[in-house]
Motif scaffolding. Structure first.
Motif, short mmCIF file in Angstrom:
data_model
loop_
_atom_site.label_atom_id
_atom_site.label_comp_id
_atom_site.label_asym_id
_atom_site.label_seq_id
_atom_site.Cartn_x
_atom_site.Cartn_y
_atom_site.Cartn_z
N MET A 1 0.79 -1.16 -0.01
CA MET A 1 -0.01 0.00 -0.04
C MET A 1 1.03 1.26 0.05
SD MET A 1 -2.92 1.20 2.55
CE MET A 1 -3.62 3.00 2.70
N ASN A 2 0.45 2.22 -0.49
CA ASN A 2 1.13 3.62 -0.67
C ASN A 2 0.43 4.63 0.15
OD1 ASN A 2 2.60 5.73 -1.58
ND2 ASN A 2 1.59 6.35 -3.24
N ARG A 3 1.22 4.91 1.18
CA ARG A 3 0.82 5.99 2.42
C ARG A 3 1.06 7.28 1.95
NH1 ARG A 3 -1.97 2.71 6.13
NH2 ARG A 3 -0.93 0.82 6.42
N ASN A 4 1.56 7.67 0.98
CA ASN A 4 1.96 9.25 0.49
C ASN A 4 1.67 9.24 -0.74
OD1 ASN A 4 3.19 10.27 2.88
ND2 ASN A 4 4.47 8.66 2.63
N VAL A 5 0.48 9.92 -1.18
CA VAL A 5 -0.16 9.71 -2.67
C VAL A 5 -0.06 10.95 -3.55
CG1 VAL A 5 -2.24 8.68 -4.06
CG2 VAL A 5 -1.68 7.73 -1.86
N MET A 6 0.52 11.02 -4.71
CA MET A 6 0.15 12.15 -5.50
C MET A 6 -0.80 12.09 -6.18
SD MET A 6 4.30 12.46 -7.21
CE MET A 6 4.26 10.60 -7.28
N LEU A 7 -1.95 13.12 -6.18
CA LEU A 7 -3.03 13.09 -6.78
C LEU A 7 -3.09 14.11 -8.07
CD1 LEU A 7 -6.13 12.69 -6.83
CD2 LEU A 7 -6.19 14.21 -4.83
N THR A 8 -3.32 13.57 -9.04
CA THR A 8 -3.32 14.40 -10.37
C THR A 8 -4.84 14.59 -10.72
OG1 THR A 8 -1.19 13.40 -11.04
CG2 THR A 8 -3.01 14.26 -12.86
N CYS A 9 -5.17 15.81 -11.16
CA CYS A 9 -6.26 16.09 -11.79
C CYS A 9 -6.25 16.42 -13.33
CB CYS A 9 -7.17 17.33 -10.99
SG CYS A 9 -8.82 17.67 -11.52
N ALA A 10 -6.90 15.84 -14.03
CA ALA A 10 -7.06 15.91 -15.59
C ALA A 10 -7.84 16.78 -15.88
CB ALA A 10 -6.88 14.57 -16.07
N VAL A 11 -7.71 18.02 -16.06
CA VAL A 11 -9.03 19.14 -15.71
C VAL A 11 -9.93 19.10 -16.93
CG1 VAL A 11 -7.71 20.58 -13.85
CG2 VAL A 11 -7.60 20.94 -16.59
N THR A 12 -9.23 18.75 -18.41
CA THR A 12 -10.33 18.95 -19.38
C THR A 12 -10.00 17.79 -20.53
OG1 THR A 12 -11.08 20.52 -21.01
CG2 THR A 12 -8.71 20.62 -20.79
N GLY A 13 -9.20 17.56 -20.88
CA GLY A 13 -8.87 16.53 -22.00
C GLY A 13 -9.11 17.14 -23.27
N ALA A 14 -9.16 16.15 -24.19
CA ALA A 14 -9.52 16.64 -25.57
C ALA A 14 -10.85 16.09 -26.27
CB ALA A 14 -8.37 16.29 -26.45
N GLY A 15 -11.60 15.48 -25.43
CA GLY A 15 -12.79 14.44 -25.89
C GLY A 15 -13.95 15.58 -26.25
N ASP A 16 -15.00 15.02 -27.04
CA ASP A 16 -16.15 15.85 -27.05
C ASP A 16 -17.07 15.75 -25.98
OD1 ASP A 16 -18.20 17.07 -28.39
OD2 ASP A 16 -18.64 15.37 -29.65
N THR A 17 -16.69 16.38 -24.91
CA THR A 17 -17.19 16.11 -23.61
C THR A 17 -18.13 17.36 -22.99
OG1 THR A 17 -15.31 16.85 -22.37
CG2 THR A 17 -15.79 14.54 -22.85
N THR A 18 -17.86 18.38 -23.78
CA THR A 18 -18.36 19.70 -23.24
C THR A 18 -19.85 19.81 -23.34
OG1 THR A 18 -17.91 20.82 -25.47
CG2 THR A 18 -16.37 21.05 -23.63
N ALA A 19 -20.37 19.24 -24.21
CA ALA A 19 -21.96 19.15 -24.44
C ALA A 19 -22.65 18.18 -23.18
CB ALA A 19 -22.50 18.53 -25.70
N LYS A 20 -21.63 17.14 -22.78
CA LYS A 20 -22.45 16.40 -21.67
C LYS A 20 -22.09 17.05 -20.43
CE LYS A 20 -20.88 12.33 -24.83
NZ LYS A 20 -19.74 11.32 -24.97
N ASN A 21 -21.40 17.85 -20.00
CA ASN A 21 -21.11 18.27 -18.74
C ASN A 21 -20.71 19.54 -18.68
OD1 ASN A 21 -20.30 19.20 -16.30
ND2 ASN A 21 -19.56 17.38 -15.68
N PRO A 22 -21.39 20.79 -18.57
CA PRO A 22 -20.98 22.17 -18.76
C PRO A 22 -19.89 22.63 -17.87
CG PRO A 22 -23.05 22.22 -17.47
CD PRO A 22 -22.76 20.59 -17.83
N ASN A 23 -19.57 21.69 -17.09
CA ASN A 23 -18.13 21.81 -15.90
C ASN A 23 -16.96 21.80 -16.56
OD1 ASN A 23 -20.01 22.93 -14.01
ND2 ASN A 23 -20.22 20.68 -13.30
N VAL A 24 -17.00 21.14 -17.98
CA VAL A 24 -15.79 20.90 -18.57
C VAL A 24 -15.04 22.29 -18.93
CG1 VAL A 24 -14.61 19.85 -20.44
CG2 VAL A 24 -16.20 18.53 -19.29
N PRO A 25 -14.09 22.50 -18.58
CA PRO A 25 -13.55 23.95 -18.93
C PRO A 25 -13.13 24.00 -20.25
CG PRO A 25 -11.87 23.00 -17.60
CD PRO A 25 -13.16 22.11 -17.52
#
Length: 301
Positions: free
Chosen positions: A1-25
């Motif tokens: 188990m890892n006790r010290n974790v790096m947490l990445t947030c992939a904030v927008t991507g390149a997919g056709d997702t903006t119509a599915k969720n308006p929170n995609v920046p």
């Protein structure tokens, strides 16, 4: 188990997702603000794509990346920046002519192909702390994602010469094999950083045995993280921590906080951090992340 974790947030991507969720920046300002919000919610790293502000389609323009860097660095919130360098490999192959006739293959609408130097241009100019290096080709949904061995060697060489830390993105087991080959050839400096990308049709499945098999093929000195897409995002957070890895969440990979509830990046980070803490681990700060990965200081100094 890892006790010290790096947490990445992939904030927008390149997919056709903006119509599915308006929170995609979409705009550089919105992407920067979402990265800042994710960092305030606990993210160690922000993984950044850019989009055309008018169409929301993926973009490669250096000035959009530059605006994001400036806005994040001018804020009072620290976060490690990880830029994508994986665009420019999208091929939608199309057969011309009628069946039974002499036919040819062409790149259909939506294809987006760049040379390694074109992919690298924003990285070489802006020198983020981390950039992605996708380690192979695959059937990526309905398209073919192209990353030939020679292209990847050239790209790895450019990233190494820039002094940026490559995140070796592996969408299948053969990608891990080729990443080890890049290491053996001296094209990856220092302890390698791997990202195991799970659940994307038709690559590695988002399930425990697949993650474990890929983990077990990594070099002994590797740092590694993993993510799952869609509803498998949070289960893969827990599984990665339990198997000794780091994690990634964000709207690039998953649009929902729970069934029917549309997410934003800060909410996904908070939920992942809660899972990490419930398992008895902790999320690392950006400063701790830089130290662990031996990153250059922000701005390339």
């Amino acid at each position: 188990m890892n006790r010290n974790v790096m947490l990445t947030c992939a904030v927008t991507g390149a997919g056709d997702t903006t119509a599915k969720n308006p929170n995609v920046p979409v705009t550089p300002q919105a992407i920067a603000e979402s990265a800042i919000a994710a960092a305030k919610a606990g993210a160690s790293i922000a993984h950044v794509h850019v989009r055309d502000p008018e169409t929301a389609a993926h973009s490669h323009r250096t000035e959009y990346f530059r605006e994001i860097v400036d806005r994040v660095r001018d804020s009072d919130t620290d976060v490690v920046l990880n830029f994508t360098a994986g665009g420019g490999g999208d091929l939608f192959p199309e057969l011309t002519g009628a069946e039974g006739e002499a036919r040819q293959i062409r790149a259909a609408a939506g294809s987006d192909l760049q040379t390694p130097s074109e992919r690298h241009a924003p990285i070489g100019e802006l020198l983020p702390e981390i950039c992605t290096l996708d380690c192979g080709s695959l059937n990526f949904g309905d398209m073919v994602y192209l990353n030939s061995a020679d292209w990847l060697r050239e790209h790895a060489r450019l990233v190494r010469e820039a002094g940026v830390k490559p995140e070796l993105e592996c969408f299948d087991l053969g990608h891990v094999w080729f990443a080890r080959q890049l290491i053996e050839e001296g094209l990856i400096d220092g302890d390698p950083l791997f990202q195991l990308c799970l659940g994307i049709p038709w690559g590695a499945e988002a399930e425990t045995r697949t993650m474990l098999t890929m983990r077990d093929r990594l070099p002994a000195n590797a740092q590694w993280a993993a993510f799952g897409i869609g509803r498998m995002q949070m289960p893969m957070v827990a599984q990665a921590v339990l198997l000794g890895g780091h994690v990634r969440v964000g709207l690039e990979d998953n649009l929902y906080l729970s069934k029917g509830v549309k997410a934003d990046n800060a909410g996904l980070v908070e939920k992942a951090a809660g899972i990490i803490e419930a398992l008895g681990a902790r999320v690392m700060s950006p400063a701790e992340t830089r130290e662990q990965l031996n990153l250059r200081t922000p701005g390339g100094q």
